[in-house]
Design an enzyme around this catalytic site. Structure first.
Site, PDB file in Angstrom:
ATOM      1  N   HIS A  15      -8.976 -48.294   4.116  1.00 47.47           N
ATOM      2  CA  HIS A  15      -7.972 -48.770   5.074  1.00 47.47           C
ATOM      3  C   HIS A  15      -7.382 -50.064   4.504  1.00 47.47           C
ATOM      4  O   HIS A  15      -8.078 -51.075   4.438  1.00 47.47           O
ATOM      5  CB  HIS A  15      -8.618 -49.050   6.433  1.00 47.47           C
ATOM      6  CG  HIS A  15      -9.298 -47.866   7.036  1.00 47.47           C
ATOM      7  ND1 HIS A  15      -8.685 -47.035   7.950  1.00 47.47           N
ATOM      8  CD2 HIS A  15     -10.538 -47.347   6.837  1.00 47.47           C
ATOM      9  CE1 HIS A  15      -9.518 -46.060   8.300  1.00 47.47           C
ATOM     10  NE2 HIS A  15     -10.653 -46.235   7.636  1.00 47.47           N
ATOM     11  N   ARG A  17      -4.415 -51.328   5.738  1.00 44.48           N
ATOM     12  CA  ARG A  17      -3.840 -51.990   6.916  1.00 44.48           C
ATOM     13  C   ARG A  17      -2.338 -52.269   6.885  1.00 44.48           C
ATOM     14  O   ARG A  17      -1.800 -52.768   7.869  1.00 44.48           O
ATOM     15  CB  ARG A  17      -4.579 -53.311   7.192  1.00 44.48           C
ATOM     16  CG  ARG A  17      -6.081 -53.209   7.331  1.00 44.48           C
ATOM     17  CD  ARG A  17      -6.500 -52.252   8.419  1.00 44.48           C
ATOM     18  NE  ARG A  17      -7.925 -52.357   8.751  1.00 44.48           N
ATOM     19  CZ  ARG A  17      -8.599 -51.450   9.425  1.00 44.48           C
ATOM     20  NH1 ARG A  17      -7.980 -50.353   9.847  1.00 44.48           N
ATOM     21  NH2 ARG A  17      -9.873 -51.601   9.695  1.00 44.48           N
ATOM     22  N   ASN A  47      -4.230 -44.821   9.932  1.00 42.48           N
ATOM     23  CA  ASN A  47      -4.209 -45.535  11.217  1.00 42.48           C
ATOM     24  C   ASN A  47      -3.480 -46.876  11.039  1.00 42.48           C
ATOM     25  O   ASN A  47      -4.063 -47.948  11.004  1.00 42.48           O
ATOM     26  CB  ASN A  47      -5.606 -45.708  11.806  1.00 42.48           C
ATOM     27  CG  ASN A  47      -6.607 -46.310  10.832  1.00 42.48           C
ATOM     28  OD1 ASN A  47      -6.391 -46.356   9.629  1.00 42.48           O
ATOM     29  ND2 ASN A  47      -7.721 -46.782  11.370  1.00 42.48           N
ATOM     30  N   HIS A 131     -12.196 -37.010  10.323  1.00 40.22           N
ATOM     31  CA  HIS A 131     -13.143 -37.866  11.036  1.00 40.22           C
ATOM     32  C   HIS A 131     -13.638 -37.013  12.199  1.00 40.22           C
ATOM     33  O   HIS A 131     -12.883 -36.742  13.135  1.00 40.22           O
ATOM     34  CB  HIS A 131     -12.425 -39.121  11.534  1.00 40.22           C
ATOM     35  CG  HIS A 131     -13.213 -39.975  12.469  1.00 40.22           C
ATOM     36  ND1 HIS A 131     -13.595 -41.262  12.150  1.00 40.22           N
ATOM     37  CD2 HIS A 131     -13.684 -39.757  13.726  1.00 40.22           C
ATOM     38  CE1 HIS A 131     -14.270 -41.790  13.164  1.00 40.22           C
ATOM     39  NE2 HIS A 131     -14.328 -40.888  14.134  1.00 40.22           N
ATOM     40  N   ASN A 212     -18.111 -47.095  12.637  1.00 36.96           N
ATOM     41  CA  ASN A 212     -18.094 -45.784  13.272  1.00 36.96           C
ATOM     42  C   ASN A 212     -17.917 -44.711  12.201  1.00 36.96           C
ATOM     43  O   ASN A 212     -16.893 -44.706  11.526  1.00 36.96           O
ATOM     44  CB  ASN A 212     -16.950 -45.713  14.285  1.00 36.96           C
ATOM     45  CG  ASN A 212     -16.903 -44.392  15.038  1.00 36.96           C
ATOM     46  OD1 ASN A 212     -17.866 -43.627  14.998  1.00 36.96           O
ATOM     47  ND2 ASN A 212     -15.803 -44.114  15.705  1.00 36.96           N
ATOM     48  N   ASP A 239     -15.144 -46.265   3.046  1.00 34.42           N
ATOM     49  CA  ASP A 239     -14.572 -46.521   4.377  1.00 34.42           C
ATOM     50  C   ASP A 239     -14.285 -48.020   4.541  1.00 34.42           C
ATOM     51  O   ASP A 239     -14.549 -48.609   5.584  1.00 34.42           O
ATOM     52  CB  ASP A 239     -15.489 -46.009   5.492  1.00 34.42           C
ATOM     53  CG  ASP A 239     -14.799 -45.929   6.845  1.00 34.42           C
ATOM     54  OD1 ASP A 239     -13.574 -46.169   6.910  1.00 34.42           O
ATOM     55  OD2 ASP A 239     -15.492 -45.641   7.847  1.00 34.42           O
ATOM     56  N   HIS A 243     -11.207 -56.273   8.995  1.00 29.51           N
ATOM     57  CA  HIS A 243     -10.671 -56.867  10.222  1.00 29.51           C
ATOM     58  C   HIS A 243     -10.666 -58.380  10.056  1.00 29.51           C
ATOM     59  O   HIS A 243     -11.282 -58.922   9.125  1.00 29.51           O
ATOM     60  CB  HIS A 243     -11.533 -56.493  11.433  1.00 29.51           C
ATOM     61  CG  HIS A 243     -11.509 -55.039  11.785  1.00 29.51           C
ATOM     62  ND1 HIS A 243     -10.378 -54.411  12.275  1.00 29.51           N
ATOM     63  CD2 HIS A 243     -12.464 -54.086  11.730  1.00 29.51           C
ATOM     64  CE1 HIS A 243     -10.651 -53.128  12.504  1.00 29.51           C
ATOM     65  NE2 HIS A 243     -11.904 -52.910  12.168  1.00 29.51           N
ATOM     66  N   PHE A 256     -14.802 -51.710  15.264  1.00 27.32           N
ATOM     67  CA  PHE A 256     -15.464 -50.910  14.248  1.00 27.32           C
ATOM     68  C   PHE A 256     -14.885 -51.208  12.869  1.00 27.32           C
ATOM     69  O   PHE A 256     -13.663 -51.278  12.712  1.00 27.32           O
ATOM     70  CB  PHE A 256     -15.258 -49.412  14.529  1.00 27.32           C
ATOM     71  CG  PHE A 256     -15.998 -48.879  15.713  1.00 27.32           C
ATOM     72  CD1 PHE A 256     -17.380 -48.916  15.768  1.00 27.32           C
ATOM     73  CD2 PHE A 256     -15.304 -48.313  16.777  1.00 27.32           C
ATOM     74  CE1 PHE A 256     -18.068 -48.397  16.866  1.00 27.32           C
ATOM     75  CE2 PHE A 256     -15.978 -47.782  17.873  1.00 27.32           C
ATOM     76  CZ  PHE A 256     -17.367 -47.833  17.915  1.00 27.32           C
ATOM     77  N   GLY A 257     -15.736 -51.342  11.874  1.00 24.57           N
ATOM     78  CA  GLY A 257     -15.237 -51.418  10.512  1.00 24.57           C
ATOM     79  C   GLY A 257     -15.842 -52.552   9.698  1.00 24.57           C
ATOM     80  O   GLY A 257     -16.009 -53.668  10.191  1.00 24.57           O
TER      81      GLY A 257
END
Length: 351
Positions: A15, A17, A47, A131, A212, A239, A243, A256-257
């Site tokens: 990710h 972002r 996402n 997922h 998650n 994964d 954040h 999560f993350g």
């Protein structure tokens, strides 16, 4: 000291972002962090804001990749519009512009929706990377993961779709995928370093352990390691999910993350190779050869140079990623990345 050259690694689950959440990570910082971890190719999850569910939305991300990526970055297209599970994304239009399709972060709750998505993916010779999370169960309940894997295996068998299961964490998931492979289903899967190193007895009430799916029981970890050894698990993906410090400061109420792309090889080399669980050659297959083969990624001209006997303590403050929430912070490991080449171009050198 012993310096070795390995292939570039390929992480099919990150990710970065951007667009939409650049305060967490950007294409530039994420790809620089990946290079520091020995990675020369990554696949970015959808996402984002906007979600890449149309050609127009994808272009915003692709423009950032073209401008700022220091390694090869391949975007996923979303399975559903806005990853909301209500209607299919423009999978037809996106098929030749994305690496695969995923709604990562959410399971596709509708069986009919997932069947249709698999039919389209099959028609375009594309992978669905899922997922798997059945939202009728709490995330902590292993059934939330494996019951949707069980459903999707059935759909993959029915449609003939190439199916890849993201970040598996439970014993039952390993068993289901092992059986599906024996039955001839076109299925692959990944797990992540944190599920292979920790079990719930190691987990502290800190945001850096909140992800998650969650870290599970010792018997789940043992089953995952068995799946790594016997080939049921094809890939290890990080994964990598950064954040902000504030978002990760609320213990188990944090988002999560975690981050992991800069630490994956040294952690796995230390915990799996040096402890005799798997060979170095097997680890390279899991981090490079298998994911590249499954997703059709060319790693020609990609390599990473490692000082495998150098011992050090992982320090989150040294990360190039904007995210610092790592369960591996403070761990003593061996293996430091010295140089990385992508398409024969030097993209990282340790200072």
């Amino acid at each position: 000291m012993k310096e070795i050259t390995l292939p570039g690694f390929c992480d099919v689950h990150v990710h970065f972002r951007e667009p939409g959440f650049e305060y967490k990570e950007t294409i530039k910082t994420g790809s620089m962090a990946a290079a520091r971890g020995g990675y020369t190719a990554v696949c970015t999850m959808p996402n984002l804001k906007p979600v890449p569910d149309s050609i127009e939305n994808l272009k915003i991300q692709q423009d950032a990749i073209d401008k700022d990526a220091v390694i090869k970055v391949y975007p996923y297209g979303a399975i559903t519009v806005g990853e909301k599970g209500q209607q299919l994304a423009d999978m037809e239009g996106l098929a030749d512009k994305v690496i695969a399709f995923s709604d990562d972060g959410k399971g596709v709750q509708s069986e009919d929706m997932m069947r249709k998505a698999m039919e389209i993916a099959k028609a375009h010779n594309m992978v669905i990377a899922a997922h798997c999370e059945d939202e009728t169960y709490p995330t902590q309940d292993p059934r939330s993961e494996w019951m949707e894997i069980e459903r999707d295996i059935r759909l993959a068998k029915e449609t003939g779709c190439a199916f890849h299961v993201c970040h598996i964490s439970t014993k039952k998931s390993v068993e289901l995928i092992r059986q599906a492979k024996a039955d001839g289903v076109d299925i692959t899967c990944e797990t992540a370093p944190h599920y292979l190193v920790f079990d719930e007895g190691d987990v502290l009430n800190e945001g850096r352990f909140k992800m998650n799916p969650p870290i599970r029981k010792a018997e789940d970890k043992a089953a995952l390691l068995e799946g790594i050894v016997d080939g049921t698990i094809d890939c290890i993906a990080t994964d990598h999910a950064p954040h902000s410090a504030e978002e990760k400061s609320k213990g188990f109420d944090s988002l999560f993350g975690i981050v992991g792309i800069e630490t994956a090889f040294p952690v796995l080399y230390t915990e799996l190779v040096l402890k005799g669980v798997i060979t170095l050659e097997k680890l390279v297959q899991l981090l490079s050869e298998n994911p590249a083969k499954r997703f059709g990624i060319d790693l020609t001209g990609d390599s990473s140079v490692w000082e495998v006997e150098e011992e050090y303590v992982i320090d989150k403050n040294e990360f190039l990623s904007m995210g610092k929430a790592s369960p591996f912070d403070g761990m003593t490991v061996k293996g430091r990345c010295k140089k990385v080449y992508c398409k024969d171009k030097l993209v990282y050198e340790e200072k």
